[in-house]
Scaffold this active site. Structure first.
Site, PDB file in Angstrom:
ATOM      1  N   GLY A   8      13.412  37.540   4.901  1.00  0.00           N
ATOM      2  CA  GLY A   8      12.392  38.329   4.194  1.00  0.00           C
ATOM      3  C   GLY A   8      12.430  38.205   2.681  1.00  0.00           C
ATOM      4  N   GLY A  13       8.088  35.583   3.992  1.00  0.00           N
ATOM      5  CA  GLY A  13       8.750  36.806   4.441  1.00  0.00           C
ATOM      6  C   GLY A  13       8.532  37.954   3.470  1.00  0.00           C
ATOM      7  CB  THR A 121       5.500  25.257  11.132  1.00  0.00           C
ATOM      8  OG1 THR A 121       4.718  24.234  10.547  1.00  0.00           O
ATOM      9  CG2 THR A 121       6.678  24.587  11.841  1.00  0.00           C
ATOM     10  CG  ASP A 122       0.579  23.262  10.752  1.00  0.00           C
ATOM     11  OD1 ASP A 122       1.713  23.146  10.259  1.00  0.00           O
ATOM     12  OD2 ASP A 122      -0.468  23.101  10.083  1.00  0.00           O
ATOM     13  CD  GLU A 123       5.166  20.790   8.510  1.00  0.00           C
ATOM     14  OE1 GLU A 123       6.060  19.939   8.547  1.00  0.00           O
ATOM     15  OE2 GLU A 123       4.850  21.404   7.478  1.00  0.00           O
ATOM     16  CE1 TYR A 145      10.528  23.995   8.597  1.00  0.00           C
ATOM     17  CE2 TYR A 145       8.520  22.678   8.600  1.00  0.00           C
ATOM     18  CZ  TYR A 145       9.145  23.915   8.602  1.00  0.00           C
ATOM     19  OH  TYR A 145       8.393  25.069   8.623  1.00  0.00           O
ATOM     20  CE  LYS A 149      10.103  27.261  12.026  1.00  0.00           C
ATOM     21  NZ  LYS A 149      10.701  28.589  11.649  1.00  0.00           N
ATOM     22  CE  LYS A 184       8.217  24.289   1.806  1.00  0.00           C
ATOM     23  NZ  LYS A 184       9.229  25.230   1.464  1.00  0.00           N
ATOM     24  CG  LEU A 185       0.912  19.451  -2.960  1.00  0.00           C
ATOM     25  CD1 LEU A 185       1.371  18.139  -3.575  1.00  0.00           C
ATOM     26  CD2 LEU A 185      -0.285  19.215  -2.039  1.00  0.00           C
ATOM     27  CE1 TYR A 202       6.609  12.948  -2.699  1.00  0.00           C
ATOM     28  CE2 TYR A 202       6.350  14.132  -0.639  1.00  0.00           C
ATOM     29  CZ  TYR A 202       7.024  13.931  -1.829  1.00  0.00           C
ATOM     30  OH  TYR A 202       8.122  14.717  -2.121  1.00  0.00           O
ATOM     31  CG  HIS A 271       3.437  11.918   4.592  1.00  0.00           C
ATOM     32  ND1 HIS A 271       3.123  11.661   3.279  1.00  0.00           N
ATOM     33  CD2 HIS A 271       3.020  13.181   4.822  1.00  0.00           C
ATOM     34  CE1 HIS A 271       2.552  12.712   2.747  1.00  0.00           C
ATOM     35  NE2 HIS A 271       2.476  13.652   3.667  1.00  0.00           N
TER      36      HIS A 271
HETATM   37  P1  NAD Z   1      11.219  29.877   2.298  1.00  0.00           P
HETATM   38  O1  NAD Z   1      12.025  28.628   2.238  1.00  0.00           O
HETATM   39  O2  NAD Z   1      10.478  30.358   1.107  1.00  0.00           O
HETATM   40  O3  NAD Z   1      12.138  31.098   2.779  1.00  0.00           O
HETATM   41  C1  NAD Z   1      13.107  30.984   3.781  1.00  0.00           C
HETATM   42  C2  NAD Z   1      13.987  32.236   3.702  1.00  0.00           C
HETATM   43  O4  NAD Z   1      14.977  32.161   4.748  1.00  0.00           O
HETATM   44  C3  NAD Z   1      14.746  32.374   2.379  1.00  0.00           C
HETATM   45  O5  NAD Z   1      14.676  33.700   1.925  1.00  0.00           O
HETATM   46  C4  NAD Z   1      16.173  31.981   2.736  1.00  0.00           C
HETATM   47  O6  NAD Z   1      17.156  32.591   1.916  1.00  0.00           O
HETATM   48  C5  NAD Z   1      16.251  32.482   4.179  1.00  0.00           C
HETATM   49  N1  NAD Z   1      17.275  31.782   4.953  1.00  0.00           N
HETATM   50  C6  NAD Z   1      17.473  30.431   5.072  1.00  0.00           C
HETATM   51  N2  NAD Z   1      18.545  30.198   5.847  1.00  0.00           N
HETATM   52  C7  NAD Z   1      19.007  31.406   6.255  1.00  0.00           C
HETATM   53  C8  NAD Z   1      20.082  31.814   7.095  1.00  0.00           C
HETATM   54  N3  NAD Z   1      20.884  30.906   7.668  1.00  0.00           N
HETATM   55  N4  NAD Z   1      20.274  33.129   7.310  1.00  0.00           N
HETATM   56  C9  NAD Z   1      19.467  34.046   6.707  1.00  0.00           C
HETATM   57  N5  NAD Z   1      18.449  33.724   5.887  1.00  0.00           N
HETATM   58  C10 NAD Z   1      18.221  32.420   5.682  1.00  0.00           C
HETATM   59  O7  NAD Z   1      10.260  29.654   3.535  1.00  0.00           O
HETATM   60  P2  NAD Z   1       8.775  30.185   3.827  1.00  0.00           P
HETATM   61  O8  NAD Z   1       7.817  29.184   3.333  1.00  0.00           O
HETATM   62  O9  NAD Z   1       8.666  31.604   3.409  1.00  0.00           O
HETATM   63  O10 NAD Z   1       8.765  30.083   5.413  1.00  0.00           O
HETATM   64  C11 NAD Z   1       9.134  31.197   6.217  1.00  0.00           C
HETATM   65  C12 NAD Z   1       8.968  30.832   7.692  1.00  0.00           C
HETATM   66  O11 NAD Z   1       7.616  30.439   7.941  1.00  0.00           O
HETATM   67  C13 NAD Z   1       9.834  29.644   8.114  1.00  0.00           C
HETATM   68  O12 NAD Z   1      10.344  29.918   9.404  1.00  0.00           O
HETATM   69  C14 NAD Z   1       8.867  28.476   8.153  1.00  0.00           C
HETATM   70  O13 NAD Z   1       9.273  27.518   9.106  1.00  0.00           O
HETATM   71  C15 NAD Z   1       7.584  29.168   8.551  1.00  0.00           C
HETATM   72  N6  NAD Z   1       6.340  28.516   8.077  1.00  0.00           N
HETATM   73  C16 NAD Z   1       6.153  28.212   6.752  1.00  0.00           C
HETATM   74  C17 NAD Z   1       4.942  27.651   6.335  1.00  0.00           C
HETATM   75  C18 NAD Z   1       4.666  27.337   4.887  1.00  0.00           C
HETATM   76  O14 NAD Z   1       3.598  26.785   4.563  1.00  0.00           O
HETATM   77  N7  NAD Z   1       5.533  27.676   3.940  1.00  0.00           N
HETATM   78  C19 NAD Z   1       3.943  27.391   7.275  1.00  0.00           C
HETATM   79  C20 NAD Z   1       4.174  27.716   8.614  1.00  0.00           C
HETATM   80  C21 NAD Z   1       5.372  28.300   9.001  1.00  0.00           C
HETATM   81  P1  TYD Z   2       4.567  20.249   1.422  1.00  0.00           P
HETATM   82  O1  TYD Z   2       4.136  21.299   0.454  1.00  0.00           O
HETATM   83  O2  TYD Z   2       5.949  19.714   1.344  1.00  0.00           O
HETATM   84  O3  TYD Z   2       4.253  20.833   2.878  1.00  0.00           O
HETATM   85  P2  TYD Z   2       4.289  20.095   4.323  1.00  0.00           P
HETATM   86  O4  TYD Z   2       4.959  18.806   4.199  1.00  0.00           O
HETATM   87  O5  TYD Z   2       5.103  21.068   5.106  1.00  0.00           O
HETATM   88  O6  TYD Z   2       2.864  19.990   4.757  1.00  0.00           O
HETATM   89  O7  TYD Z   2       3.569  19.003   1.303  1.00  0.00           O
HETATM   90  C1  TYD Z   2       2.179  19.166   1.483  1.00  0.00           C
HETATM   91  C2  TYD Z   2       1.556  17.796   1.398  1.00  0.00           C
HETATM   92  O8  TYD Z   2       1.692  17.303   0.060  1.00  0.00           O
HETATM   93  C3  TYD Z   2       2.219  16.766   2.290  1.00  0.00           C
HETATM   94  O9  TYD Z   2       1.210  15.860   2.765  1.00  0.00           O
HETATM   95  C4  TYD Z   2       3.164  16.024   1.348  1.00  0.00           C
HETATM   96  C5  TYD Z   2       2.418  16.073   0.031  1.00  0.00           C
HETATM   97  N1  TYD Z   2       3.259  16.092  -1.179  1.00  0.00           N
HETATM   98  C6  TYD Z   2       3.011  15.198  -2.223  1.00  0.00           C
HETATM   99  O10 TYD Z   2       2.087  14.370  -2.165  1.00  0.00           O
HETATM  100  N2  TYD Z   2       3.812  15.253  -3.326  1.00  0.00           N
HETATM  101  C7  TYD Z   2       4.845  16.135  -3.423  1.00  0.00           C
HETATM  102  O11 TYD Z   2       5.571  16.113  -4.473  1.00  0.00           O
HETATM  103  C8  TYD Z   2       5.083  17.059  -2.367  1.00  0.00           C
HETATM  104  C9  TYD Z   2       6.199  18.052  -2.434  1.00  0.00           C
HETATM  105  C10 TYD Z   2       4.252  16.995  -1.265  1.00  0.00           C
END
Ligand code: NAD
Ligand code: TYD
Length: 345
Positions: A8, A13, A121-123, A145, A149, A184-185, A202, A271
């Protein structure tokens, strides 16, 4: 319900914790988070201490998880290693947290008799050239990753089938918005554009992602927690899909920069070309996305512009080392020295 929110203190979170506290004023939230590089106390600032407690622990720590679940009626698991590029260079932590950690949580929730909502995740579905994945699409993950998941998701299904556990899954497309770690991007490009640093694209930049405003995902998670059926999967796709290069061009416009900052770099290994999710099943619970990309990206740039205190320390620390390993030394200017003004929630 009082809810244990694992992970969280991260990006999504912490948005969910805010949503949960606002939407359910009579209940509280306990956050269990290891505070890895991506988890930050700052993400929970301004929240009422009497209704939001932070326990610093690892989800793989069985005793800590069981103690944290006491007094909670449900568990929502965000805790994960989440960055694809880091999973390519060092997959071990991903398997430990995203697979083994999920197992520890599932077992603790089952023993406590509480609902376990797994955030995924959709991934896990892999790449799709046309159309959109639904909840019955096969899992075909490409990266360490997404494979880890998918492993967590399969354990959720197994706990449901084997032990009749009240466990279910929500899978989202790419989130964006405030407090996203700048690996992240979108936040990476916003911060680089603000600093005048190159924006790394990329490959050909034509990969497509389906963008979801983080607060919309937070409200979807709550709808699934409250109304979702045990054992079911709910997909939450965002309302807009865009090639990466168009996202980057929009960020350049919003930050007043020109395309000379765009820097094409080597493509990511394995990718995925395009992600797309149908949100129809989740919409059947009464949820819908409120924020379109045009609006959300403006709000995101504005948030990073106004919250230097949040990101300046990041650009000076572990992130700089990561950035240099990933993109090469000397590409990130030093913007880390600013001190922190007053904080709001
Ligand atoms: P984030 O990397 O910002 O946060 C992850 C959190 O988990 C952090 O607070 C970290 O300290 C904690 N964490 C990591 N390892 C841990 C452990 N071993 N024990 C306790 N805490 C731990 O990630 P986010 O982008 O907020 O993603 C959150 C969730 O949503 C993830 O499960 C991710 O797979 C999923 N998700 C993310 C996206 C996205 O676009 N960011 C999309 C779909 C799903
Ligand atoms: P990212 O934010 O890492 O999310 P995900 O790979 O989980 O979708 O990347 C989003 C898109 O952007 C993905 O196609 C990879 C691309 N990307 C770049 O082109 N340059 C970058 O520096 C990063 C981090 C991502």
């Amino acid at each position: 319900m009082n809810v244990l929110v694992t992970g969280g203190a991260g990006f999504i979170g912490s948005s969910y914790v805010r949503h949960r506290l606002d939407a359910h004023p009579d209940f509280s939230v306990r956050v269990l988070d290891k505070l890895t590089y991506a988890g930050r106390r700052e993400n929970l600032e301004g929240l009422p201490a009497e209704r939001c407690e932070l326990v610093v622990a690892d989800v793989a720590d069985r005793d800590a998880v069981r103690a944290a679940l006491e007094g909670c009626d449900a568990l929502v698991n965000f805790a994960a290693e989440t960055h694809v590029d880091r999973s390519i260079t060092a997959p071990g932590e991903f398997i430990q947290t995203d697979v083994y950690g999920t197992y520890v949580l599932l077992e603790a929730a089952r023993d406590a008799g509480v609902r376990h909502l797994q955030v995924s995740t959709d991934e896990v579905y892999g790449s799709i050239d046309e159309g959109s994945f639904t909840e019955t699409s096969p899992l075909d993950p490409s990266s360490p990753y997404s494979a880890s998941k998918a492993g967590g998701d399969l354990l959720v299904g197994a706990f449901r089938s084997t032990y009749d556990a009240d466990a279910l899954i929500v899978r989202a497309s790419n989130n964006y918005g405030p407090r996203q770690y700048p690996e992240k991007l979108i936040p990476l490009c916003v911060l680089n554009a603000l600093a005048g640093d190159p924006l790394p694209v990329y490959g050909d930049g034509k990969q497509v992602r389906n963008w979801l405003w983080v607060e919309d995902f937070a409200s979807a998670i709550d709808a699934v927690l409250e109304f979702g059926e045990p054992g079911e999967v709910y997909n939450v796709g965002g309302p807009d899909e865009l090639p990466n290069i168009e996202v980057i061009q929009r960020i350049l416009e919003l930050t007043g920069r020109d395309e000379s900052l765009i820097s094409y770099v080597d493509d990511r290994l394995g990718h995925d070309r395009r992600y797309s999710l149908s949100a129809a099943k989740t919409e059947g619970l009464g949820w819908e996305a409120a924020v379109r990309f045009e609006d959300g990206i403006e709000r995101t740039v504005e948030w990073y512009r106004e919250n230097e205190w949040w990101w300046k320390p990041i650009r000076g620390g572990e992130y700089r080392e990561y950035y240099e390993r990933q993109y090469g030394a000397g590409l990130l200017s030093d913007t880390s020295s600013a001190s922190r003004p007053g904080v709001s929630g």
